[in-house]
Scaffold this motif. Structure first.
Motif, PDB file in Angstrom:
ATOM      1  N   HIS A 177      12.760  86.558 -22.185  1.00 47.18           N
ATOM      2  CA  HIS A 177      14.071  86.916 -21.651  1.00 47.18           C
ATOM      3  C   HIS A 177      14.527  85.877 -20.628  1.00 47.18           C
ATOM      4  O   HIS A 177      15.652  85.363 -20.694  1.00 47.18           O
ATOM      5  N   GLU A 206      17.706  83.092 -20.878  1.00 48.92           N
ATOM      6  CA  GLU A 206      18.797  83.126 -19.899  1.00 48.92           C
ATOM      7  C   GLU A 206      19.003  81.780 -19.204  1.00 48.92           C
ATOM      8  O   GLU A 206      20.123  81.467 -18.811  1.00 48.92           O
ATOM      9  N   ARG A 222      17.265  77.649 -25.914  1.00 45.20           N
ATOM     10  CA  ARG A 222      18.347  78.236 -26.736  1.00 45.20           C
ATOM     11  C   ARG A 222      18.657  77.352 -27.942  1.00 45.20           C
ATOM     12  O   ARG A 222      18.961  77.853 -29.029  1.00 45.20           O
ATOM     13  N   ASP A 244      21.553  79.762 -33.938  1.00 45.98           N
ATOM     14  CA  ASP A 244      22.897  79.641 -33.386  1.00 45.98           C
ATOM     15  C   ASP A 244      23.027  80.527 -32.154  1.00 45.98           C
ATOM     16  O   ASP A 244      22.103  81.264 -31.809  1.00 45.98           O
ATOM     17  N   GLY A 245      24.164  80.445 -31.526  1.00 48.94           N
ATOM     18  CA  GLY A 245      24.420  81.254 -30.336  1.00 48.94           C
ATOM     19  C   GLY A 245      24.377  82.743 -30.606  1.00 48.94           C
ATOM     20  O   GLY A 245      23.955  83.526 -29.760  1.00 48.94           O
ATOM     21  N   ALA A 246      24.774  83.141 -31.816  1.00 46.97           N
ATOM     22  CA  ALA A 246      24.770  84.569 -32.152  1.00 46.97           C
ATOM     23  C   ALA A 246      23.349  85.127 -32.150  1.00 46.97           C
ATOM     24  O   ALA A 246      23.115  86.260 -31.724  1.00 46.97           O
ATOM     25  N   GLN A 247      22.389  84.340 -32.616  1.00 48.00           N
ATOM     26  CA  GLN A 247      21.007  84.802 -32.621  1.00 48.00           C
ATOM     27  C   GLN A 247      20.482  84.973 -31.194  1.00 48.00           C
ATOM     28  O   GLN A 247      19.785  85.940 -30.893  1.00 48.00           O
ATOM     29  N   VAL A 248      20.848  84.058 -30.320  1.00 44.40           N
ATOM     30  CA  VAL A 248      20.442  84.163 -28.914  1.00 44.40           C
ATOM     31  C   VAL A 248      21.067  85.406 -28.283  1.00 44.40           C
ATOM     32  O   VAL A 248      20.403  86.144 -27.553  1.00 44.40           O
ATOM     33  N   VAL A 249      22.323  85.673 -28.607  1.00 40.91           N
ATOM     34  CA  VAL A 249      22.995  86.867 -28.069  1.00 40.91           C
ATOM     35  C   VAL A 249      22.287  88.135 -28.558  1.00 40.91           C
ATOM     36  O   VAL A 249      22.074  89.072 -27.779  1.00 40.91           O
ATOM     37  N   ARG A 250      21.906  88.179 -29.848  1.00 39.47           N
ATOM     38  CA  ARG A 250      21.181  89.346 -30.367  1.00 39.47           C
ATOM     39  C   ARG A 250      19.852  89.528 -29.637  1.00 39.47           C
ATOM     40  O   ARG A 250      19.479  90.643 -29.270  1.00 39.47           O
ATOM     41  N   LEU A 300      19.037  88.483 -26.602  1.00 41.62           N
ATOM     42  CA  LEU A 300      19.296  88.956 -25.240  1.00 41.62           C
ATOM     43  C   LEU A 300      19.704  90.424 -25.236  1.00 41.62           C
ATOM     44  O   LEU A 300      19.336  91.178 -24.335  1.00 41.62           O
ATOM     45  N   GLY A 301      20.445  90.836 -26.263  1.00 41.77           N
ATOM     46  CA  GLY A 301      20.824  92.244 -26.370  1.00 41.77           C
ATOM     47  C   GLY A 301      19.607  93.149 -26.469  1.00 41.77           C
ATOM     48  O   GLY A 301      19.530  94.188 -25.800  1.00 41.77           O
TER      49      GLY A 301
END
Length: 196
Positions: free
Chosen positions: A52, A56, A62, A67-73, A75-76
């Motif tokens: 985590h 961040e 990252r 992609d950025g979407a995978q990192v967002v998932r 982190l979610g």
């Protein structure tokens, strides 16, 4: 995952030079993982806390993801730890069984949170990876590789929930000129396999 650490095992020291072997950015990651464990009310700092904090703060980490979407998932999932799936981990010690059952390491003063056996092994493996690259200090990508080296680590469970492929992550790190080839001192379950 239930602990296989003997009841009553007292926290003990690990490599005395660990803190001095971390890059400034990785030392910040470690501090962030400590704060997160305290905030979440967890007994120990584990590999998911480290993942985590890496996601961040470290742009090189990252960049190892699709992609950025995978990192967002990712982190979610990690943000939900204290209210969702991570509740199963509260009150347990992360121990994949692939590391020797030793006293839990401590990266800092005795009053601070302790490290799970798996997180301790990952921190030490990150330093060893930096040594093999000829670097005096471990970087975030060294720790990321160490966190995904054991499929039983909590960090790998989180990656799986977000649809991230550890083999593809390792391949991207290997191909990055700044981090060099991946050589794991332990038996790597992903070695010699290709990403799907």
């Amino acid at each position: 995952m239930q602990s296989r650490t003997p009841p009553g095992a007292e926290p003990g020291p690990i490599r005395a030079d660990t803190d001095s072997r971390l890059s400034a950015a990785l030392a910040s990651v470690v501090a962030g993982a400590r704060r997160r464990a305290v905030r979440d009310g967890d007994r120990q700092i584990d590999t998911a806390h480290l993942l985590h904090s890496l996601l961040e703060t470290d742009p090189d980490v990252r960049a190892a993801f699709d992609d950025g979407a995978q990192v967002v998932r990712l982190l979610g999932y990690l943000v939900q730890r204290s209210i969702g799936y991570g509740l199963q981990w509260q009150g347990t010690i992360e121990d994949s069984g692939s590391v020797p059952l030793v006293k839990v390491g401590d990266f800092g003063p005795a009053k601070e949170k302790r490290w799970s056996p798996s997180a301790t092994a990952a921190m030490e493996a990150a330093i060893e990876r930096a040594d093999r690259r000829g670097e005096p200090r471990a970087l975030g990508v060294d720790l990321l590789v160490a966190l995904i080296a054991d499929p039983d680590y909590r960090a790998v469970e989180v990656l799986g929930r977000a649809g991230a492929d550890p083999k593809a992550i390792i391949r991207r790190i290997e191909e990055a000129p700044s981090t060099g080839p991946y050589v794991d001192p332990y038996a790597d379950p992903y070695a010699g396999t290709s990403a799907d």
